[in-house]
Design a protein around this motif. Structure first.
Motif, short mmCIF file in Angstrom:
data_model
loop_
_atom_site.label_atom_id
_atom_site.label_comp_id
_atom_site.label_asym_id
_atom_site.label_seq_id
_atom_site.Cartn_x
_atom_site.Cartn_y
_atom_site.Cartn_z
N LYS A 103 33.68 41.10 29.86
CA LYS A 103 32.82 40.51 30.88
C LYS A 103 32.04 39.36 30.27
O LYS A 103 30.87 39.45 29.94
CB LYS A 103 31.88 41.57 31.46
CG LYS A 103 31.18 41.14 32.74
CD LYS A 103 30.39 42.29 33.35
CE LYS A 103 29.73 41.87 34.66
NZ LYS A 103 29.00 42.99 35.29
N GLY A 104 32.74 38.25 30.09
CA GLY A 104 32.15 37.07 29.48
C GLY A 104 32.06 35.94 30.47
O GLY A 104 31.61 36.12 31.60
N GLY A 105 32.54 34.75 30.05
CA GLY A 105 32.43 33.58 30.90
C GLY A 105 33.15 33.71 32.23
O GLY A 105 32.77 33.08 33.21
N PHE A 106 34.23 34.50 32.26
CA PHE A 106 34.96 34.69 33.50
C PHE A 106 34.41 35.84 34.33
O PHE A 106 34.91 36.09 35.43
CB PHE A 106 36.44 34.95 33.21
CG PHE A 106 37.16 33.80 32.58
CD1 PHE A 106 36.97 32.51 33.03
CD2 PHE A 106 38.03 34.00 31.52
CE1 PHE A 106 37.64 31.44 32.46
CE2 PHE A 106 38.70 32.95 30.93
CZ PHE A 106 38.51 31.66 31.40
N SER A 107 33.42 36.56 33.81
CA SER A 107 32.92 37.77 34.43
C SER A 107 34.09 38.74 34.63
O SER A 107 35.10 38.67 33.91
CB SER A 107 32.19 37.47 35.74
OG SER A 107 31.50 38.62 36.18
N ASP A 108 34.01 39.65 35.60
CA ASP A 108 35.10 40.60 35.79
C ASP A 108 35.43 40.84 37.26
O ASP A 108 36.17 41.76 37.60
CB ASP A 108 34.79 41.93 35.09
CG ASP A 108 33.52 42.60 35.61
OD1 ASP A 108 32.77 41.94 36.37
OD2 ASP A 108 33.26 43.75 35.24
N ASP A 109 34.91 40.00 38.14
CA ASP A 109 35.21 40.16 39.56
C ASP A 109 36.69 39.99 39.86
O ASP A 109 37.24 40.65 40.75
CB ASP A 109 34.40 39.17 40.39
CG ASP A 109 32.92 39.52 40.46
OD1 ASP A 109 32.59 40.68 40.17
OD2 ASP A 109 32.11 38.63 40.78
N TYR A 110 37.35 39.09 39.12
CA TYR A 110 38.77 38.87 39.34
C TYR A 110 39.56 40.15 39.08
O TYR A 110 40.53 40.47 39.80
CB TYR A 110 39.29 37.74 38.45
CG TYR A 110 39.35 38.07 36.98
CD1 TYR A 110 40.48 38.65 36.42
CD2 TYR A 110 38.27 37.81 36.14
CE1 TYR A 110 40.55 38.97 35.08
CE2 TYR A 110 38.32 38.13 34.80
CZ TYR A 110 39.46 38.70 34.27
OH TYR A 110 39.50 39.03 32.93
N ALA A 111 39.16 40.90 38.04
CA ALA A 111 39.88 42.14 37.71
C ALA A 111 39.68 43.18 38.80
O ALA A 111 40.59 43.96 39.11
CB ALA A 111 39.41 42.67 36.36
N LYS A 112 38.50 43.19 39.40
CA LYS A 112 38.25 44.12 40.49
C LYS A 112 39.17 43.80 41.68
O LYS A 112 39.63 44.72 42.38
CB LYS A 112 36.78 44.07 40.90
CG LYS A 112 35.84 44.59 39.81
CD LYS A 112 34.38 44.41 40.21
CE LYS A 112 33.46 44.88 39.09
NZ LYS A 112 32.02 44.66 39.41
N PHE A 113 39.44 42.51 41.89
CA PHE A 113 40.38 42.15 42.95
C PHE A 113 41.78 42.66 42.61
O PHE A 113 42.48 43.21 43.47
CB PHE A 113 40.40 40.64 43.15
CG PHE A 113 41.39 40.18 44.19
CD1 PHE A 113 41.07 40.24 45.53
CD2 PHE A 113 42.65 39.73 43.82
CE1 PHE A 113 41.99 39.83 46.50
CE2 PHE A 113 43.57 39.33 44.78
CZ PHE A 113 43.24 39.38 46.12
#
Length: 465
Positions: free
Chosen positions: A61-71
């Motif tokens: 959970k860095g610069g890209f955060s992790d919302d994409y993975a939740k999708f």
């Protein structure tokens, strides 16, 4: 040069000090991943996923955060509604994942980025799943193609060991020097193509009481990410190849020394924002957004990482590193670009088929487009982003990438992956070069001394390209 988040952050902060080689397998035979086929005849479930088996996903959970993975996880749940999906977003990947690898209980999917578990160590121990079945499997939503067919070149290159693809670099990052297009227009400034031009720009920004440069001071690997493409441009890709192969005197090559001398000029001309050395990456980037410096180095994740602080009228633009001279062997248009954000499936994972299926979802057009929308960054899925024109950064990234494809590319640097402690030393030396009492000769000599130490250490497995 492959651009990985770790390539910027591993420097001053250092990689986790643990040594997996001493304890991960406890002297037992290397773990063996379950045999997984990609040719069972079921295009919707090519790996034979147990639809009720839980899936454990750990994301940096860095610069890209992790919302994409939740999708992506929601896509998995839609296909396998009876499966429970555990999502964990973390930052210090190495420290938190070490006990799980040692205990034989790693996750099914790991985004091994940020401060990662050294992948070369995992590879040498047989701790990673061969992704050949994934690459040969039918693409999720591109009929008639395999997953491998849909990926850009280099998607697995830095994670391939002894001919086996042991991971996928998912994000297609560009790395270079960022500036505010609106500010530059208002001031009549242009981003130059040469180092002399950049120094002339520094004189102009000084007149406006804006220092030319800042960088993520506590993480000087960001500036090593400027130095490396500059000496590659000057001397050609052979310069980096000599470094990767631990050849004698590789860090003392003329191109490396000349770029180090150029970096000294930033210090001698006081073109660096005072106090930069003490800044975190967030603090330095926030200072740049407030026009406390004209330019800053970073990768494609910059806007997503700083989205809550970006002024509405701030026009973020990225440019390649400047040419050191007109005689550079590789043109200015070459930009540091390539796959990053390392995704791996541990060999001891409880649900290897589910992990492979999750990566297949990530490599879908649908999954890739959502990643780009959420992170302002391209992916390695080749045809996913051609019609994404609403995000100026995605558009400009595509333009820079297309321009770079017209010239000789900057080849991947492998030593950060193969010898992470050497990369750590090079990054630390970069910080002292820019803000301390180290001169250009001291810089190249210091790193060469450590490279010689790595080369002579029989405990460190050596690689060549």
């Amino acid at each position: 040069m492959t651009l990985r988040r770790r390539t910027f952050l591993a420097g001053a902060a250092g990689l986790s000090p643990f040594v997996l080689a001493a304890c991960a397998t406890g002297g037992a035979p290397a773990p063996q991943a379950p045999k997984v086929s990609s040719t069972n005849g079921d295009a919707k479930n090519p790996f034979g996923v147990d639809p009720k088996a839980p899936l454990d996903v750990v994301i940096f959970k860095g610069g890209f955060s992790d919302d994409y993975a939740k999708f992506h996880e929601s896509m998995y749940k839609k296909r396998y509604p009876e499966a429970s999906v555990k999502h964990t977003g973390i930052q210090d990947v190495a420290t938190q994942m070490q006990p799980r690898f040692v205990g034989g209980n790693p996750p099914d999917v790991l985004d091994n980025s940020g401060m990662p578990v050294p992948v070369a160590t995992l590879a040498s121990q047989g701790q990673l799943t061969d992704l050949a079945p994934l690459l040969a499997a039918p693409a999720w939503d591109t009929e008639g193609k395999t997953v491998g067919d849909t990926l850009l070149a280099g998607a697995t290159s830095t994670l391939t060991f002894e001919g086996k693809a042991l991971g996928i670099n998912y994000a297609y990052n560009l790395g270079g020097i960022w500036y505010n297009g609106k500010l530059f227009r208002e001031k009549g400034w242009e981003y130059p193509e040469t180092w002399d031009g950049l120094m002339a720009l520094g004189a102009e920004t000084a007149k406006a009481s804006i220092p030319l440069w800042t960088y993520q001071g506590q993480h000087p690997g960001y500036m090593l990410g400027v130095i490396m493409p500059m000496f590659q441009k000057h001397g050609g890709n052979e310069v980096m190849k000599h470094i990767d192969n631990l050849e004698d005197g590789a860090w003392q090559q003329e191109s490396v020394r000349l770029v180090a001398e150029a970096m000294e000029e930033i210090k001698s001309r006081k073109f660096l924002l005072p106090g930069t050395a003490s800044l975190t990456h967030i603090q330095a980037q926030a200072a740049w957004l407030k026009h406390k410096a004209a330019i800053i180095p970073c990768g494609s994740w910059l806007k997503n990482e700083m989205k809550s602080q970006v002024p509405a009228d701030f026009e973020m633009q990225i440019a390649p590193t400047p040419s050191l001279s007109e005689s550079d062997k590789i043109p200015f248009a070459a930009i540091n670009n390539g796959p990053g954000e390392d995704f791996i499936i541990p060999a001891q994972a409880k649900n290897v088929p589910g992990g492979l299926e999750f990566l297949r979802i990530m490599m879908s057009v649908e999954g890739a487009r959502q990643f780009a929308e959420l992170t302002h960054t391209l992916t390695v899925v080749a045809d996913a982003h051609s019609d994404q024109t609403s995000d100026p950064i995605i558009v400009s990234s595509n333009e820079r990438l297309q321009a770079a494809k017209q010239v000789e590319p900057l080849e991947n640097s492998m030593y950060p992956t193969w010898y992470p402690k050497l990369y750590e030393e090079a990054s630390a030396a970069t910080g002292v070069l820019l803000t301390g009492n180290l001169d250009a000769k001291g810089f190249v000599d210091r790193i060469q001394k450590y490279a010689d130490k790595v080369k002579k250490d029989p405990k460190i497995k050596k690689f060549t390209r």
